[in-house]
Design a protein around this motif. Structure first.
Motif, PDB file in Angstrom:
ATOM      1  N   ALA A  38      -5.548   2.877 -10.810  1.00  0.00           N
ATOM      2  CA  ALA A  38      -5.007   2.471  -9.503  1.00  0.00           C
ATOM      3  C   ALA A  38      -3.773   3.290  -9.150  1.00  0.00           C
ATOM      4  O   ALA A  38      -3.597   3.693  -7.992  1.00  0.00           O
ATOM      5  CB  ALA A  38      -4.688   0.978  -9.502  1.00  0.00           C
ATOM      6  N   TRP A  39      -2.917   3.558 -10.146  1.00  0.00           N
ATOM      7  CA  TRP A  39      -1.740   4.397  -9.893  1.00  0.00           C
ATOM      8  C   TRP A  39      -2.155   5.797  -9.478  1.00  0.00           C
ATOM      9  O   TRP A  39      -1.586   6.376  -8.547  1.00  0.00           O
ATOM     10  CB  TRP A  39      -0.848   4.470 -11.126  1.00  0.00           C
ATOM     11  CG  TRP A  39      -0.233   3.182 -11.553  1.00  0.00           C
ATOM     12  CD1 TRP A  39      -0.048   2.051 -10.790  1.00  0.00           C
ATOM     13  CD2 TRP A  39       0.277   2.880 -12.841  1.00  0.00           C
ATOM     14  NE1 TRP A  39       0.538   1.075 -11.543  1.00  0.00           N
ATOM     15  CE2 TRP A  39       0.758   1.547 -12.808  1.00  0.00           C
ATOM     16  CE3 TRP A  39       0.377   3.591 -14.029  1.00  0.00           C
ATOM     17  CZ2 TRP A  39       1.334   0.927 -13.904  1.00  0.00           C
ATOM     18  CZ3 TRP A  39       0.947   2.982 -15.133  1.00  0.00           C
ATOM     19  CH2 TRP A  39       1.422   1.672 -15.076  1.00  0.00           C
ATOM     20  N   VAL A  40      -3.113   6.370 -10.171  1.00  0.00           N
ATOM     21  CA  VAL A  40      -3.580   7.726  -9.853  1.00  0.00           C
ATOM     22  C   VAL A  40      -4.152   7.765  -8.435  1.00  0.00           C
ATOM     23  O   VAL A  40      -3.924   8.723  -7.689  1.00  0.00           O
ATOM     24  CB  VAL A  40      -4.614   8.208 -10.896  1.00  0.00           C
ATOM     25  CG1 VAL A  40      -5.321   9.470 -10.427  1.00  0.00           C
ATOM     26  CG2 VAL A  40      -3.934   8.447 -12.244  1.00  0.00           C
ATOM     27  N   ALA A  41      -4.872   6.725  -8.041  1.00  0.00           N
ATOM     28  CA  ALA A  41      -5.471   6.683  -6.703  1.00  0.00           C
ATOM     29  C   ALA A  41      -4.422   6.700  -5.595  1.00  0.00           C
ATOM     30  O   ALA A  41      -4.697   7.165  -4.489  1.00  0.00           O
ATOM     31  CB  ALA A  41      -6.357   5.450  -6.567  1.00  0.00           C
ATOM     32  N   GLU A  42      -3.211   6.238  -5.884  1.00  0.00           N
ATOM     33  CA  GLU A  42      -2.166   6.226  -4.857  1.00  0.00           C
ATOM     34  C   GLU A  42      -1.301   7.492  -4.862  1.00  0.00           C
ATOM     35  O   GLU A  42      -0.433   7.653  -4.013  1.00  0.00           O
ATOM     36  CB  GLU A  42      -1.293   4.980  -4.998  1.00  0.00           C
ATOM     37  CG  GLU A  42      -0.435   4.952  -6.223  1.00  0.00           C
ATOM     38  CD  GLU A  42       0.374   3.672  -6.390  1.00  0.00           C
ATOM     39  OE1 GLU A  42       1.505   3.765  -6.906  1.00  0.00           O
ATOM     40  OE2 GLU A  42      -0.117   2.603  -6.032  1.00  0.00           O
ATOM     41  N   ASP A  43      -1.542   8.401  -5.807  1.00  0.00           N
ATOM     42  CA  ASP A  43      -0.784   9.662  -5.872  1.00  0.00           C
ATOM     43  C   ASP A  43      -1.119  10.507  -4.641  1.00  0.00           C
ATOM     44  O   ASP A  43      -2.285  10.774  -4.358  1.00  0.00           O
ATOM     45  CB  ASP A  43      -1.153  10.413  -7.147  1.00  0.00           C
ATOM     46  CG  ASP A  43      -0.385  11.706  -7.349  1.00  0.00           C
ATOM     47  OD1 ASP A  43       0.301  12.175  -6.413  1.00  0.00           O
ATOM     48  OD2 ASP A  43      -0.486  12.262  -8.454  1.00  0.00           O
ATOM     49  N   PRO A  44      -0.108  10.955  -3.887  1.00  0.00           N
ATOM     50  CA  PRO A  44      -0.364  11.810  -2.728  1.00  0.00           C
ATOM     51  C   PRO A  44      -1.174  13.063  -3.062  1.00  0.00           C
ATOM     52  O   PRO A  44      -1.958  13.522  -2.229  1.00  0.00           O
ATOM     53  CB  PRO A  44       1.036  12.163  -2.226  1.00  0.00           C
ATOM     54  CG  PRO A  44       1.871  10.998  -2.646  1.00  0.00           C
ATOM     55  CD  PRO A  44       1.315  10.599  -3.993  1.00  0.00           C
TER      56      PRO A  44
END
Length: 106
Positions: free
Chosen positions: A62-68
């Motif tokens: 989930a964190w990776v998915a929010e990385d610009p």
């Protein structure tokens, strides 16, 4: 559990750099939350590496998915779960003295 997040650039650096400010803000947000321990670019500059801590892989995904970088499609990410069995008697400032600390972590 610790996780290594390996980023690989898919586009020229000029396109990566256009998203660098937003990516750094994303990193700082996760440092302040206590999620990220170390990060930096690969040498040569072909991507980056983040050392993160989380309870489970789904959280890291989930964190990776929010990385610009991910959202803009300029980098791909590989997540590696890591269970260290040995460590040096050093803190992160000793291991990576060139890395600037992020202020505001609780």
């Amino acid at each position: 559990m610790l996780y290594l997040i390996l980023l690989s650039y898919r586009v020229p650096l000029t396109e990566v750099d256009a998203h660098l400010g937003a990516h750094r803000a994303y990193l700082e947000r996760h440092y302040r939350a206590g999620h990220f321990l170390l990060s930096g670019r690969r040498e040569p500059r072909s991507g980056g590496v983040i050392l993160a801590q989380a309870d489970d892989r789904a959280t890291v995904e989930a964190w990776v998915a929010e990385d610009p970088f991910h959202q803009a499609g300029v980098a791909t990410s590989e997540i590696i779960a890591w269970a260290p069995s040995l460590r040096a008697e050093a803190d992160l400032a000793e291991v990576a003295p060139q890395a600037a600390p992020v202020a505001g972590r609780p």
